[in-house]
Design a protein around this motif. Structure first.
Motif, PDB file in Angstrom:
ATOM      1  N   THR B 103       0.663  -1.192  -0.357  1.00  0.00           N
ATOM      2  CA  THR B 103       0.009  -0.133   0.270  1.00  0.00           C
ATOM      3  C   THR B 103       1.186   1.047  -0.006  1.00  0.00           C
ATOM      4  O   THR B 103       2.303   1.349   0.225  1.00  0.00           O
ATOM      5  CB  THR B 103      -0.895   0.267   1.285  1.00  0.00           C
ATOM      6  N   ALA B 104       0.471   2.532  -0.065  1.00  0.00           N
ATOM      7  CA  ALA B 104       1.265   3.442  -0.270  1.00  0.00           C
ATOM      8  C   ALA B 104       2.080   3.502   0.499  1.00  0.00           C
ATOM      9  O   ALA B 104       2.892   3.654   1.694  1.00  0.00           O
ATOM     10  CB  ALA B 104       0.401   5.062  -0.558  1.00  0.00           C
ATOM     11  N   LEU B 105       1.545   3.384   1.780  1.00  0.00           N
ATOM     12  CA  LEU B 105       1.277   3.949   3.477  1.00  0.00           C
ATOM     13  C   LEU B 105       2.784   2.547   3.432  1.00  0.00           C
ATOM     14  O   LEU B 105       3.979   2.567   3.561  1.00  0.00           O
ATOM     15  CB  LEU B 105       1.009   3.061   4.302  1.00  0.00           C
ATOM     16  N   GLU B 122       2.551   8.297   7.614  1.00  0.00           N
ATOM     17  CA  GLU B 122       2.520   9.539   7.136  1.00  0.00           C
ATOM     18  C   GLU B 122       2.474  10.328   7.269  1.00  0.00           C
ATOM     19  O   GLU B 122       1.735  11.511   6.780  1.00  0.00           O
ATOM     20  CB  GLU B 122       1.212   8.850   8.773  1.00  0.00           C
ATOM     21  N   LEU B 125       3.649  11.148   3.842  1.00  0.00           N
ATOM     22  CA  LEU B 125       1.952  11.198   2.585  1.00  0.00           C
ATOM     23  C   LEU B 125       1.586  12.313   2.832  1.00  0.00           C
ATOM     24  O   LEU B 125       1.113  13.190   2.098  1.00  0.00           O
ATOM     25  CB  LEU B 125       1.149  10.288   3.343  1.00  0.00           C
ATOM     26  N   ASP B 126       1.794  13.036   4.498  1.00  0.00           N
ATOM     27  CA  ASP B 126       0.775  14.668   4.618  1.00  0.00           C
ATOM     28  C   ASP B 126       1.683  14.965   3.808  1.00  0.00           C
ATOM     29  O   ASP B 126       0.896  16.123   3.250  1.00  0.00           O
ATOM     30  CB  ASP B 126       0.971  15.056   5.959  1.00  0.00           C
ATOM     31  N   GLY B 131      -2.153  11.839   2.912  1.00  0.00           N
ATOM     32  CA  GLY B 131      -2.693  11.051   4.238  1.00  0.00           C
ATOM     33  C   GLY B 131      -3.944   9.951   4.042  1.00  0.00           C
ATOM     34  O   GLY B 131      -3.884   9.194   4.873  1.00  0.00           O
ATOM     35  N   GLN B 134      -4.210   6.508   1.963  1.00  0.00           N
ATOM     36  CA  GLN B 134      -2.771   5.972   2.599  1.00  0.00           C
ATOM     37  C   GLN B 134      -2.783   4.348   2.737  1.00  0.00           C
ATOM     38  O   GLN B 134      -1.574   3.603   2.652  1.00  0.00           O
ATOM     39  CB  GLN B 134      -1.625   6.110   4.143  1.00  0.00           C
ATOM     40  N   ASN B 135      -4.208   3.966   2.350  1.00  0.00           N
ATOM     41  CA  ASN B 135      -4.183   2.833   2.425  1.00  0.00           C
ATOM     42  C   ASN B 135      -4.550   1.659   1.011  1.00  0.00           C
ATOM     43  O   ASN B 135      -4.822   0.158   0.965  1.00  0.00           O
ATOM     44  CB  ASN B 135      -4.740   2.400   3.480  1.00  0.00           C
ATOM     45  N   VAL B 149       3.044   9.497  -4.233  1.00  0.00           N
ATOM     46  CA  VAL B 149       3.744   8.650  -3.593  1.00  0.00           C
ATOM     47  C   VAL B 149       4.887   8.372  -3.056  1.00  0.00           C
ATOM     48  O   VAL B 149       6.126   7.875  -2.046  1.00  0.00           O
ATOM     49  CB  VAL B 149       2.780   7.059  -3.396  1.00  0.00           C
TER      50      VAL B 149
END
Lengths: 787, 235
Positions: B103-105, B122, B125-126, B131, B134-135, B149
């Motif tokens: 996933t992105a996170l 996180e 990503l913010d 944010g 993220q999943n 990302v």
């Protein structure tokens, strides 16, 4: 060559290592087909030709002493084409340089002509003459073991008298292709000889003037063997007939039959395994290749190539891979086939044994392999042919992954990112992961089922030589002797303990089922030669009743408590019903045992014995051998230690060879599956791995991601492989379960461990090769191209 | 005067393609300074990417010198280059190069797990305004989102330099602006020395410094007195 074919060749060259890995698996399949069918045919056809040419008889019977004129009456039995009588007598041989006595079987030859039946192939020399003293043609193996040539001499005890035999010729007989000495479990060339001597010489030596003690019969086409046997038994009954039997019960023939059965078993088990793995590997490779060439397929279609042309293009690729596999397989098959033939030469005496090379086996092997390959490729090829060009030219939809959330709980949270990648990748392609897992498990199964034979043999040796027959030597008498003879044998030099034994030929019946066996009588409280029950405990012989080996019980369809009819085929030929008191273990032949006293009582011939088991002071064996060679009553002597050494030696050579072959086959599967799986992953994930390298992951870390999957699949495959190996070993044991021999189904824990180690090494090796490719990843090129 | 981060002198790179020698770099001298955003412009094959790859430790020079702070990049081994990338460099490519099975996170965490002093995934990503997503897996995101990302992943370890090879090349203009904004935000807030290769000449207006490449050399260099924000640039 057109452009498309050039592309094809370059494709093959590009993925040559994968092609080779698959081709090796195919080759192993081809080779097993060739050797299983080829060796089966070699043995069967050579045997048939040999029998035909040297007029091997169909029915045999022994007798105590029958007038020679009986042969003519036998010839008149309906269905009998040819009948012939002869003298067959055991001898004790004394060969210079060999302290232990050898056993021989003297067979009479008619004067001035070859025998009508059971003729032999003369390798060298001439036939013996009656008026030239004791002349003999001897079996080639015995001659080779002692370097005897025509003109050589050795001593023999003939009817109690020591004589010097001179060798006039060397021969091989279809009757003794597998020549087993009395009481032996393996042919022993040094200690067992067949000797053909002039009829007149044997008549005189054994007081059998005008008489015969062995009859052979050739049946007419379509004649009923049981009917002839019945009439033959009736005719010979008053002359001490020992019960006629067909080829099925002829020792040499029966052993060959059981070998042929084993080859059939191999043919039915191994090639299918290789073909399944082949289909899977081809499927894996073709699916990947077609995914990679998706845009090319689109382009080809756009410029006017049809579905059939595209399909044929990829089918040709499968054919090329198959051809490589078939060619390697032919080579392997030839090589292994000749090896197997050499192996057989250790057991079987044929004047010639040629590995069958007929084209049809090769064609069959090729056809099966190509079929497996095409079957494996079918879905991928179909997919390529069906792909609409517009879709093909677009990049494939990105691979969709899912998180596996259980409510709010993410089961992946416990793993690091690398492990998550691995697990998701496996879940994403479950069929391939399952196929890889299954392939690795199959290879482990093959390894276990081949290594298990060692355990079985060790178990058998322990049972045969250390738990059941613990005597050092057994003396067999030429005729049954009174019980008191035991006292004489006890006085022989070095003998510590003696134990009498009785053996009577008999036919045991239960309903319409019957088997011809030797019923063994054991004295109460036998300590030397014992029979063991299924739990390996010594059996105390019941006062009444008979114990049967489990195989015999199965053949007769009886269990403890049933009654069987025993027809003795010797002496007074009494017939009686007796209860089956228990089942016993045996791995060689069919065994039936009774209390010796009750057997003697039922036979009605008083207290007689046919053999003596002896415990011997091993420091005095030479003196014992010397004395035994002079005993007139002794027909042969079996030496447990020599027999065991022979058993180990022969098996060690043969089984080691076979194990090497089977282990290599197992390793080929493991390698083929693991290597292809890792290579295809590398091809699919090159971009991912290169990205990771750019991000600063080391080669070792990146390799871990790729090889983690292989490692996980291998670990998961272990228990499946163990179960598979257990089952396959059971099949092997079942395949070796014949009337002449069986092997116990026991697998040591060590065997599972060793097989697993071999598997892991094979997988690790293929991983290592792929690892070297990871080192060569071109980071920039990979990242600059669109996926 | 701000400190020099990269210094190259007489850098050349020659590839052998079959029997043909391709001179990708014919002697490049340049200096990049701490906290600056540089844009590299030039036609295809002018040597921009080759230079960036050498500076990023993905490729090695044929001759000349390249230095990152006190670390001599030319002449060091494979393993040292890997460690250099791991600890100091963030990359962004035209084709995102995300791991599809993460996933992105998790794609960002991939880097933070091996970095010395990373920010929280996180947080990264913010910074690129993702944010909320993220999943999601890469296949569930648009191109612009995937590229952001990739930027988050590149900056999460707080690299000293961020090297971007046509980060907006595969994107439409609106999405491209979002990506450039992410880059300028990172450059400003983390003081990350940033080099961006682009074909879009207008992008030069967001840079401190602009290098013009031609035929394996730097033809000229400009320093922008006045920088524009990405959304102010006309595409």
């Amino acid at each position: 060559m057109n452009a498309l074919d050039k592309k094809l060749l370059r494709d093959v060259m590009h993925i040559w290592t994968q092609v080779l890995a698959v081709a090796l698996v195919m080759a192993a399949g081809v080779a097993t087909i060739i050797i299983a069918i080829g060796a089966h045919r070699s043995l069967e056809e050579t045997r048939a030709a040999y029998y035909e040419r040297y007029r091997f008889a169909d029915v045999f019977s022994g007798a105590t002493r029958a007038p020679a004129s009986i042969v003519e009456r036998i010839g008149r039995i309906p269905g009998v084409a040819v009948a012939e009588g002869r003298i067959v007598k055991p001898l004790l041989l004394d060969v210079e340089g060999m302290p232990e006595p050898a056993s021989g079987l003297a067979i009479s030859l008619p004067e001035g002509r070859p025998p009508h039946l059971n003729d032999f192939f003369m390798r060298a020399g001439r036939l013996p003459k009656a008026d030239a003293g004791f002349e003999a043609v001897i079996a080639e193996r015995f001659a080779n073991a002692h370097k005897f040539v025509p003109g050589s001499r050795f001593e023999a005890v003939i009817n109690g008298r020591k004589r010097v035999l001179s060798v006039t010729g060397i021969a091989l007989s279809p009757e003794y292709i597998y020549a087993l000495g009395p009481g032996d479990v393996m042919p022993d060339d040094r200690r067992f000889a067949i000797l053909w001597m002039a009829e007149e010489t044997l008549e005189a030596a054994f007081d059998l003037d005008g008489a015969v003690n062995s009859v052979s019969v050739k049946l007419m086409k379509g004649a009923s063997e049981p009917a002839v046997i019945e009439q033959l038994d009736q005719l010979l009954a008053r002359y001490g007939g020992l019960g006629a039997y067909g080829r099925k019960d002829q020792l040499s023939h029966a052993f060959l039959d059981s070998e042929l059965e084993e080859l059939k078993g191999m043919r039915n088990v191994l090639p299918p395994i290789f073909m399944v793995v082949t289909a899977f590997l081809i499927n894996m490779i073709m699916t990947r290749l077609i995914a990679l060439e998706r845009e090319q397929i689109g382009l080809l279609k756009a410029v006017g190539y049809g579905r059939a042309a595209i399909a044929w293009h990829y089918v040709k690729l499968v054919l090329i891979i198959s051809c490589i596999g078939i060619v390697i397989g032919y080579g392997m098959g030839q090589w292994l086939g000749h090896g197997l033939t050499r192996l057989y030469a250790r057991f079987f005496s044929y004047p010639f044994l040629i590995f069958d090379n007929s084209a049809d086996v090769f064609i069959l092997a090729a056809a099966i392999t190509i079929a497996a390959g095409l079957l494996g490729a079918s879905s991928a090829v179909w997919h390529a042919a069906a792909l609409p060009p517009a879709v093909a030219m677009r990049p494939p939809a990105p691979t969709a992954y899912r998180t596996l959330m259980i409510g709010k709980f993410n089961p992946f949270a416990v793993f690091d990112q690398m492990t998550r990648m691995t697990i998701r990748h496996m879940i994403r392609r479950p069929v391939r992961a399952a196929g890889t897992l299954l392939g690795i498990a199959l290879s482990l199964s093959v390894l276990i089922s081949s290594l298990f034979v060692f355990d079985a043999i060790e178990f058998m040796i322990d049972m045969l030589y250390f738990r059941a027959d613990r005597q050092h030597a057994t003396l067999f008498f030429s005729d049954d002797k009174h019980m008191r003879t035991i006292h004489e044998t006890a006085r022989l030099p070095g003998v510590i303990r003696t134990e009498p034994a009785r053996a009577v030929s008999a036919r045991i019946r239960h309903g319409h089922l019957s088997r011809r066996v030797s019923v063994v009588g054991k004295p109460a409280g036998a300590q030397l030669s014992r029979v063991l029950d299924l739990e390996m405990q010594p059996v105390a012989m019941p006062r009444s009743g008979i114990v049967l080996s489990d195989k015999l019980a199965r053949l007769l369809d009886v269990t403890t408590g049933n009654y069987v009819t025993v027809e003795l085929l010797e002496g007074r030929r009494r017939v009686f019903d007796v209860v089956v008191a228990g089942k016993i273990r045996s791995y060689i032949g069919l065994l039936a045992a009774m209390d010796m006293d009750s057997l003697n009582e039922l036979a009605g011939e008083g207290q007689v014995i046919s053999a003596v088991h002896m415990a011997v002071d091993t420091s005095r064996t030479e003196a014992l051998y010397g004395k035994v060679k002079e005993l007139p009553a002794v027909a042969s002597i079996t030496l447990q230690r020599v027999s065991l050494a022979r058993f180990r030696d022969t098996l060690a050579k043969n089984i080691t060879t076979m194990m090497l072959v089977y282990t290599s086959l197992g390793v080929i599967i493991a390698f083929g599956v693991a290597y292809n799986s890792a290579r295809i992953q590398l091809s699919e994930r090159a971009r991912e791995l290169a990205s990771l390298r750019v991000l600063g992951f080391t080669r070792a870390e990146v390799s871990r991601i790729l090889l983690n999957e292989l490692a996980i699949l291998t670990v998961l495959a272990l228990p499946i492989g163990w179960v598979g190996g257990y089952s396959l070993a059971w099949l092997v044991a079942k395949g070796l379960d014949t009337e002449v021999h069986r092997i116990p189904f026991v697998i040591d824990r060590d065997t599972f461990a060793w097989a697993s180690v071999v598997l892991i090494v094979a997988v690790a090796l293929s991983a290592l090769i792929v690892r070297l490719r990871i080192n060569k990843l071109d980071l920039i090129a990979v990242l600059k191209t669109r996926d | 005067m701000t400190a020099t981060v990269f210094k190259a002198e007489g850098l050349t790179k020659t590839y052998l393609t079959g029997d043909v020698a391709v001179h990708a770099l014919r002697g490049v001298d340049l200096e990049l300074f701490e906290g600056e955003l540089s844009v590299m412009l030039g036609p295809s094959g002018s040597g921009k990417s080759t230079l960036l790859n050498i500076l990023g430790g993905l490729d090695t020079a044929t001759s000349g010198l390249a230095r990152f702070k006190d670390l001599q990049l030319t002449g060091i081994g494979e393993h040292e280059l890997t460690l250099y990338r791991r600890h100091h460099v963030g990359f962004v490519f035209q084709f995102y190069n995300l791991i599809p099975s993460l996933t992105a996170l998790e794609n960002v965490a991939l880097v933070t797990e091996i970095a010395d002093d990373p920010m929280r995934p996180e947080e990264a990503l913010d910074l690129v305004a993702l944010g909320e997503r993220q999943n999601h897996f890469p296949a569930q995101m648009s191109g612009g989102e995937q590229q952001r990302v990739a930027i988050a992943r590149a900056i999460a370890k707080r690299p000293e330099v961020l090297l971007c090879d046509e980060p907006t090349g595969a994107l439409d203009s609106k999405t491209g602006v979002l990506v450039l904004e992410a880059l300028t935000t990172v450059n400003r807030e983390l003081n990350t020395t940033t080099a961006v290769i682009t074909h879009n000449a207008e992008t030069r207006k967001i840079a401190h410094r602009v290098f013009y490449f031609h035929d394996g050399r730097i033809a000229r260099m400009e320093v922008n007195k006045q920088r524009l924000e990405p959304h102010e640039v006309k595409w």
